[in-house]
Scaffold this active site. Structure first.
Site, PDB file in Angstrom:
ATOM      1  N   LEU A 164      42.841  28.216  20.027  1.00 52.53           N
ATOM      2  CA  LEU A 164      43.641  29.370  20.436  1.00 52.53           C
ATOM      3  C   LEU A 164      42.726  30.579  20.652  1.00 52.53           C
ATOM      4  O   LEU A 164      41.508  30.470  20.518  1.00 52.53           O
ATOM      5  CB  LEU A 164      44.705  29.681  19.376  1.00 52.53           C
ATOM      6  CG  LEU A 164      45.649  28.539  18.996  1.00 52.53           C
ATOM      7  CD1 LEU A 164      46.558  28.961  17.849  1.00 52.53           C
ATOM      8  CD2 LEU A 164      46.477  28.101  20.203  1.00 52.53           C
ATOM      9  N   SER A 176      39.286  33.873  13.827  1.00 49.86           N
ATOM     10  CA  SER A 176      38.987  32.434  13.778  1.00 49.86           C
ATOM     11  C   SER A 176      39.855  31.584  14.696  1.00 49.86           C
ATOM     12  O   SER A 176      39.845  30.356  14.596  1.00 49.86           O
ATOM     13  CB  SER A 176      39.143  31.946  12.335  1.00 49.86           C
ATOM     14  OG  SER A 176      40.438  32.260  11.833  1.00 49.86           O
ATOM     15  N   GLU A 177      40.589  32.199  15.614  1.00 49.50           N
ATOM     16  CA  GLU A 177      41.573  31.466  16.412  1.00 49.50           C
ATOM     17  C   GLU A 177      40.973  30.322  17.227  1.00 49.50           C
ATOM     18  O   GLU A 177      41.623  29.295  17.439  1.00 49.50           O
ATOM     19  CB  GLU A 177      42.317  32.435  17.336  1.00 49.50           C
ATOM     20  CG  GLU A 177      43.329  33.340  16.631  1.00 49.50           C
ATOM     21  CD  GLU A 177      42.725  34.581  16.015  1.00 49.50           C
ATOM     22  OE1 GLU A 177      43.483  35.442  15.551  1.00 49.50           O
ATOM     23  OE2 GLU A 177      41.475  34.701  15.992  1.00 49.50           O
ATOM     24  N   VAL A 178      39.726  30.478  17.718  1.00 57.46           N
ATOM     25  CA  VAL A 178      39.144  29.416  18.543  1.00 57.46           C
ATOM     26  C   VAL A 178      38.978  28.110  17.776  1.00 57.46           C
ATOM     27  O   VAL A 178      38.941  27.040  18.369  1.00 57.46           O
ATOM     28  CB  VAL A 178      37.771  29.827  19.144  1.00 57.46           C
ATOM     29  CG1 VAL A 178      37.946  30.863  20.224  1.00 57.46           C
ATOM     30  CG2 VAL A 178      36.809  30.290  18.065  1.00 57.46           C
ATOM     31  N   LEU A 181      41.158  26.764  16.170  1.00 62.31           N
ATOM     32  CA  LEU A 181      42.433  26.069  16.335  1.00 62.31           C
ATOM     33  C   LEU A 181      42.726  25.775  17.804  1.00 62.31           C
ATOM     34  O   LEU A 181      43.805  25.307  18.148  1.00 62.31           O
ATOM     35  CB  LEU A 181      43.577  26.909  15.768  1.00 62.31           C
ATOM     36  CG  LEU A 181      43.803  26.931  14.258  1.00 62.31           C
ATOM     37  CD1 LEU A 181      42.633  27.586  13.535  1.00 62.31           C
ATOM     38  CD2 LEU A 181      45.083  27.676  13.913  1.00 62.31           C
TER      39      LEU A 181
END
Length: 264
Positions: free
Chosen positions: A140, A134-136, A138
């Site tokens: 990232l 799920s980084e995108v 944020l």
């Protein structure tokens, strides 16, 4: 070991427990350091034939700890790079461990938790588990864990999951190769023990060589990985201190949607 990681022995099996159930076994600098140390100790112990990695409570690992993320959001790019290299070192130690490794996925795994699963030789999880990179969301990217996740699920599946950040279930995790088996919660230990039974029949030297062979044929060596880790640590450090990364982290920590989510 402190409370972040618990290590126990069952015969020739070293069982390593991520022991932060109150925060869904989220990563912080202490867990990273202790887990790296526990893995190295197991690797150096000739009495250990296999390592089982699992989580306490309802989750396997929720990824980054909120307080850890907060401190990294306020840190310099250089400090973020050094911090990311420690996580990269953990993943490399697990991926190239000389003993067979099993991820006993007892529940949800997000971000770095998915990375741990991808680094293990065998991954067996409960049917109810959920997963996400799920980084995108944020601002990232899953930089440090990306080599291992791509090796596990392939570039095509990784491209989708890296850019959508969507949540997927154990059936999908098995289909794309993140999990080897998805079983009912009551059958998890039996499935792990069945795998350990077969591992117990192999020669330990041959198993270590077989693991290195598979990794080498896939283009992965600990030496080549060091250069990749340095590049990926620099990437995540740059994104964390970027305008988008700072906004995404702040929004997440403040429990509000980032601007780009409002516009979409």
């Amino acid at each position: 070991m402190s409370e972040a990681v618990a290590v126990s022995r069952r015969g020739s099996v070293c069982e390593i427990l991520l022991n932060r159930a109150s925060v869904h076994n989220a990563f912080d600098e202490h867990l990273i350091a202790e887990l790296t140390g526990a893995l190295r100790a197991a690797d150096a112990d000739p009495a250990v034939r296999a390592v089982v990695l699992t989580g306490a409570g309802a989750s396997f690992s929720a990824g980054a700890d909120l307080n850890w993320m907060r401190s990294m959001a306020a840190a310099s790019e250089a400090d973020n790079r050094a911090d990311s290299l420690k996580l990269a070192q953990l993943m490399s130690v697990l991926n190239f461990l000389g003993k067979p490794t099993i991820a006993r996925v007892n529940g949800a795994a997000y971000g770095g938790g998915v990375g741990l699963i991808a680094c293990c030789d065998v991954a067996i999880g409960v049917e109810s588990a959920k997963f996400s990179l799920s980084e995108v969301k944020l601002g990232l990217v899953p930089a440090v864990i990306s080599p291992y996740v791509i090796a596990a699920i392939g570039a095509r599946a990784a491209r989708r999951l890296f850019i959508t950040g969507e949540v997927f279930d154990a059936t999908e995790a098995r289909r794309i190769g993140l999990l080897h088996e998805a079983v009912a919660p009551a059958a998890l230990d039996e499935a792990v023990d069945r795998c350990l039974h077969w591992l117990g029949k192999g020669g330990p030297v041959a198993q270590g060589e077989a693991k290195r062979l598979a990794l080498r044929m896939a283009g992965m060596t600990s030496e080549s990985q060091a250069a990749v880790d340095a590049d990926n640590a620099a990437l995540i450090a740059r994104l964390r201190v970027s305008a988008e990364g700072q906004h995404g982290l702040s929004a997440f920590l403040d429990k509000r949607a980032p601007d780009w989510a409002k516009e979409s």
